[in-house]
Design a protein around this motif. Structure first.
Motif, PDB file in Angstrom:
ATOM      1  N   GLN A 249      21.603   3.786  -5.365  1.00 56.46           N
ATOM      2  CA  GLN A 249      21.545   2.536  -6.190  1.00 56.46           C
ATOM      3  C   GLN A 249      20.121   1.896  -6.522  1.00 56.46           C
ATOM      4  N   HIS A 250      19.128   2.561  -5.760  1.00 53.35           N
ATOM      5  CA  HIS A 250      17.803   1.940  -5.808  1.00 53.35           C
ATOM      6  C   HIS A 250      17.130   3.201  -6.797  1.00 53.35           C
ATOM      7  N   ARG A 251      16.468   2.492  -7.795  1.00 54.46           N
ATOM      8  CA  ARG A 251      15.568   3.388  -8.530  1.00 54.46           C
ATOM      9  C   ARG A 251      14.275   4.116  -7.885  1.00 54.46           C
ATOM     10  N   ARG A 252      14.454   5.172  -7.212  1.00 54.66           N
ATOM     11  CA  ARG A 252      13.573   5.546  -6.508  1.00 54.66           C
ATOM     12  C   ARG A 252      12.305   6.102  -7.111  1.00 54.66           C
ATOM     13  N   TRP A 253      12.453   6.530  -8.255  1.00 50.12           N
ATOM     14  CA  TRP A 253      11.154   7.142  -9.278  1.00 50.12           C
ATOM     15  C   TRP A 253      10.830   5.950 -10.262  1.00 50.12           C
ATOM     16  N   ARG A 254      11.065   4.693  -9.798  1.00 53.28           N
ATOM     17  CA  ARG A 254      10.739   3.677 -10.894  1.00 53.28           C
ATOM     18  C   ARG A 254       9.296   3.420 -11.155  1.00 53.28           C
ATOM     19  N   ARG A 255       8.370   3.739 -10.190  1.00 52.26           N
ATOM     20  CA  ARG A 255       6.994   3.735 -10.402  1.00 52.26           C
ATOM     21  C   ARG A 255       6.430   5.217 -10.093  1.00 52.26           C
ATOM     22  N   GLN A 256       5.734   5.554 -11.093  1.00 49.43           N
ATOM     23  CA  GLN A 256       4.891   6.870 -11.024  1.00 49.43           C
ATOM     24  C   GLN A 256       3.582   6.949 -11.620  1.00 49.43           C
ATOM     25  N   PRO A 257       2.750   7.790 -11.339  1.00 47.62           N
ATOM     26  CA  PRO A 257       1.442   7.906 -11.836  1.00 47.62           C
ATOM     27  C   PRO A 257       1.634   8.112 -13.264  1.00 47.62           C
ATOM     28  N   PRO A 258       0.666   7.724 -14.231  1.00 44.52           N
ATOM     29  CA  PRO A 258       0.618   7.651 -15.578  1.00 44.52           C
ATOM     30  C   PRO A 258       0.530   8.918 -15.909  1.00 44.52           C
ATOM     31  N   ASP A 259       0.102   9.954 -15.388  1.00 47.13           N
ATOM     32  CA  ASP A 259       0.145  11.239 -15.985  1.00 47.13           C
ATOM     33  C   ASP A 259       1.352  12.169 -15.490  1.00 47.13           C
ATOM     34  N   THR A 260       2.337  11.422 -14.893  1.00 42.76           N
ATOM     35  CA  THR A 260       3.288  12.510 -14.599  1.00 42.76           C
ATOM     36  C   THR A 260       4.166  13.094 -15.892  1.00 42.76           C
ATOM     37  N   PRO A 261       4.229  14.419 -15.567  1.00 43.31           N
ATOM     38  CA  PRO A 261       4.974  15.025 -16.871  1.00 43.31           C
ATOM     39  C   PRO A 261       6.149  14.639 -17.295  1.00 43.31           C
ATOM     40  N   PRO A 262       6.454  14.577 -18.513  1.00 47.16           N
ATOM     41  CA  PRO A 262       7.787  14.074 -19.185  1.00 47.16           C
ATOM     42  C   PRO A 262       9.118  14.591 -18.274  1.00 47.16           C
ATOM     43  N   HIS A 263       8.945  15.774 -17.851  1.00 46.39           N
ATOM     44  CA  HIS A 263      10.303  16.597 -17.254  1.00 46.39           C
ATOM     45  C   HIS A 263      10.344  16.117 -15.684  1.00 46.39           C
ATOM     46  N   LEU A 264       9.093  15.222 -15.197  1.00 47.10           N
ATOM     47  CA  LEU A 264       9.343  14.709 -13.838  1.00 47.10           C
ATOM     48  C   LEU A 264       9.435  13.413 -13.822  1.00 47.10           C
ATOM     49  N   ARG A 265       9.432  12.607 -14.849  1.00 49.21           N
ATOM     50  CA  ARG A 265       9.545  11.247 -14.902  1.00 49.21           C
ATOM     51  C   ARG A 265      10.774  10.760 -14.368  1.00 49.21           C
ATOM     52  N   GLU A 266      10.916   9.310 -14.222  1.00 52.65           N
ATOM     53  CA  GLU A 266      12.312   8.668 -13.577  1.00 52.65           C
ATOM     54  C   GLU A 266      13.519   9.305 -14.769  1.00 52.65           C
ATOM     55  N   PRO A 267      14.338   9.881 -13.911  1.00 49.73           N
ATOM     56  CA  PRO A 267      15.525  10.076 -14.851  1.00 49.73           C
ATOM     57  C   PRO A 267      16.361   9.182 -15.510  1.00 49.73           C
TER      58      PRO A 267
ATOM     59  N   ALA B 206       1.020  -1.293   0.045  1.00 49.54           N
ATOM     60  CA  ALA B 206       0.084   0.078  -0.005  1.00 49.54           C
ATOM     61  C   ALA B 206       1.051   1.325  -0.079  1.00 49.54           C
ATOM     62  N   SER B 207       0.518   2.051  -0.753  1.00 45.16           N
ATOM     63  CA  SER B 207       1.594   3.201  -1.059  1.00 45.16           C
ATOM     64  C   SER B 207       0.755   4.412  -1.727  1.00 45.16           C
ATOM     65  N   THR B 208       1.353   5.408  -1.561  1.00 42.28           N
ATOM     66  CA  THR B 208       0.771   6.774  -2.242  1.00 42.28           C
ATOM     67  C   THR B 208       2.106   7.466  -2.890  1.00 42.28           C
ATOM     68  N   PHE B 209       1.733   8.377  -3.710  1.00 47.46           N
ATOM     69  CA  PHE B 209       2.581   9.230  -4.525  1.00 47.46           C
ATOM     70  C   PHE B 209       2.931  10.579  -3.927  1.00 47.46           C
ATOM     71  N   VAL B 210       4.056  10.752  -3.402  1.00 46.72           N
ATOM     72  CA  VAL B 210       4.460  12.274  -2.976  1.00 46.72           C
ATOM     73  C   VAL B 210       5.673  12.777  -3.635  1.00 46.72           C
ATOM     74  N   PRO B 211       5.820  13.850  -3.524  1.00 45.92           N
ATOM     75  CA  PRO B 211       7.166  14.541  -4.314  1.00 45.92           C
ATOM     76  C   PRO B 211       8.407  14.079  -3.317  1.00 45.92           C
ATOM     77  N   PHE B 212       9.514  13.575  -4.147  1.00 46.32           N
ATOM     78  CA  PHE B 212      10.648  13.521  -3.389  1.00 46.32           C
ATOM     79  C   PHE B 212      11.706  14.128  -4.455  1.00 46.32           C
ATOM     80  N   PHE B 213      12.114  15.283  -3.789  1.00 45.98           N
ATOM     81  CA  PHE B 213      13.258  15.932  -4.765  1.00 45.98           C
ATOM     82  C   PHE B 213      12.390  16.400  -6.135  1.00 45.98           C
ATOM     83  N   GLY B 214      11.054  16.790  -5.694  1.00 42.58           N
ATOM     84  CA  GLY B 214      10.250  17.389  -6.917  1.00 42.58           C
ATOM     85  C   GLY B 214       9.556  16.413  -7.762  1.00 42.58           C
TER      86      GLY B 214
END
Length: 316
Positions: A298-316, A213-221
């Protein structure tokens, strides 16, 4: 008391590679223990840097994430902090591996500075237990051992590992340090019991997992999938909550830092949970900004994001 016993799936038999990994780990730990804590930690730092260069294990992931979190860093500075993060992870891994057999006095001596312990005392004085949230920063395993060495009962909620031999070894390591291990699949049943016994329930809340169970919150934007468990337990059981970080100092010893996490129920449970998740994520981000070289990039912190995440905020 109910006599019904839940059925559990049998663990798969260890593979040859699992047995080989376990044997190599035990052999390495036995050798490193002979060196003593400081020397073994230094060896870990060297091994960590080698994992970055020349071996390049997940180097691209680490560099991209550091660059995304700190856009003001030059390319050279990104590589510098990437190398230092591998060194920190190497030190943490070795320090944790040789933790078994370490005396209470030695564990206490490895912490040179404590800030905010009064929040732990005040919380436990209420008799409702305590939720402790932390992240993969510094040496989180030593943090649990330090709490136990201070005489506080602690249950750490952890994820299972694929290598059950290695998992059993790590569980023994934690148990010998006074930390009671609770697997995440059992947390809903066992964490409330620990809170009723006025113990600390510690959760590492900066890695997502399928089915958690998780929620999406900003981490480094950038939106990051973040576990809701600590927030849910805090609200459901009216348990005081703190954020803890244990970070390495220039001396090689540690600072143990505690901050209270505000929990203010409004009657909207989902909104309240999201607000608490955001608060402890912001606390972790503040500490990572202060000690970026000690975070587990070393962990992919932004691997899972909402589908409507803007391109500039997606996983680097």
């Amino acid at each position: 008391m109910s006599s019904v016993v839940a059925k559990t799936e049998p663990s798969p038999a260890p593979t040859f590679s699992h047995r080989l990994e376990y044997a190599a780990t035990r052999t390495a730990v036995a050798v490193l223990r002979l060196l003593g804590w400081r020397a073994a930690s230094a060896v870990g730092g060297v091994l960590g840097r080698l994992a970055y260069r020349p071996f390049g294990i997940r180097a691209g992931v680490v560099e991209r994430q550091i660059a995304a979190a700190f856009p003001e860093f030059t390319a050279d500075k990104v590589r510098e902090y990437a190398a230092r993060s591998y060194e920190s992870l190497g030190r943490t891994s070795i320090e944790t591996a040789i933790l078994p057999g370490t005396s209470r006095e030695e564990i206490l001596a490895r912490v040179e500075r404590v800030e905010g312990w009064e929040h732990i005392d005040a919380a436990l004085a209420k008799g409702k237990g305590l939720i402790a949230v932390t992240g993969h920063l510094g040496n989180w395993e030593l943090g649990g051992a330090y709490v136990a060495a201070r005489g506080v009962g602690i249950d750490a909620v952890v994820r299972g590992a694929a290598n059950k031999l290695f998992e059993a070894y790590v569980t023994r390591t934690r148990s010998e340090a006074g930390v009671h291990v609770v697997h995440d699949k059992d947390a809903v049943r066992r964490a409330p019991r620990a809170l009723r016994e006025n113990r600390m329930v510690a959760l590492v809340a900066d890695h997502d997992a399928l089915g958690l169970a998780s929620t999406f919150v900003p981490f480094f934007g950038r939106p990051a999938k973040t576990p809701r468990g600590p927030a849910v337990f805090a609200l459901r059981f009216d348990a005081p909550t703190v954020f803890i970080a244990i970070v390495r100092q220039p001396s090689g010893r540690y600072a143990f830092l505690v901050e209270p996490v505000t929990v203010t129920p409004t009657g909207d449970r989902d909104a309240d949970v999201d607000a608490i998740v955001l608060r402890y994520t912001q606390m972790l981000e503040a500490k990572v900004r202060e000690y970026p070289e000690q975070y587990f990039w070393q962990h992919r912190r932004w691997r899972r994001q909402p589908p409507d995440t803007p391109p500039h905020l997606r996983e680097p």
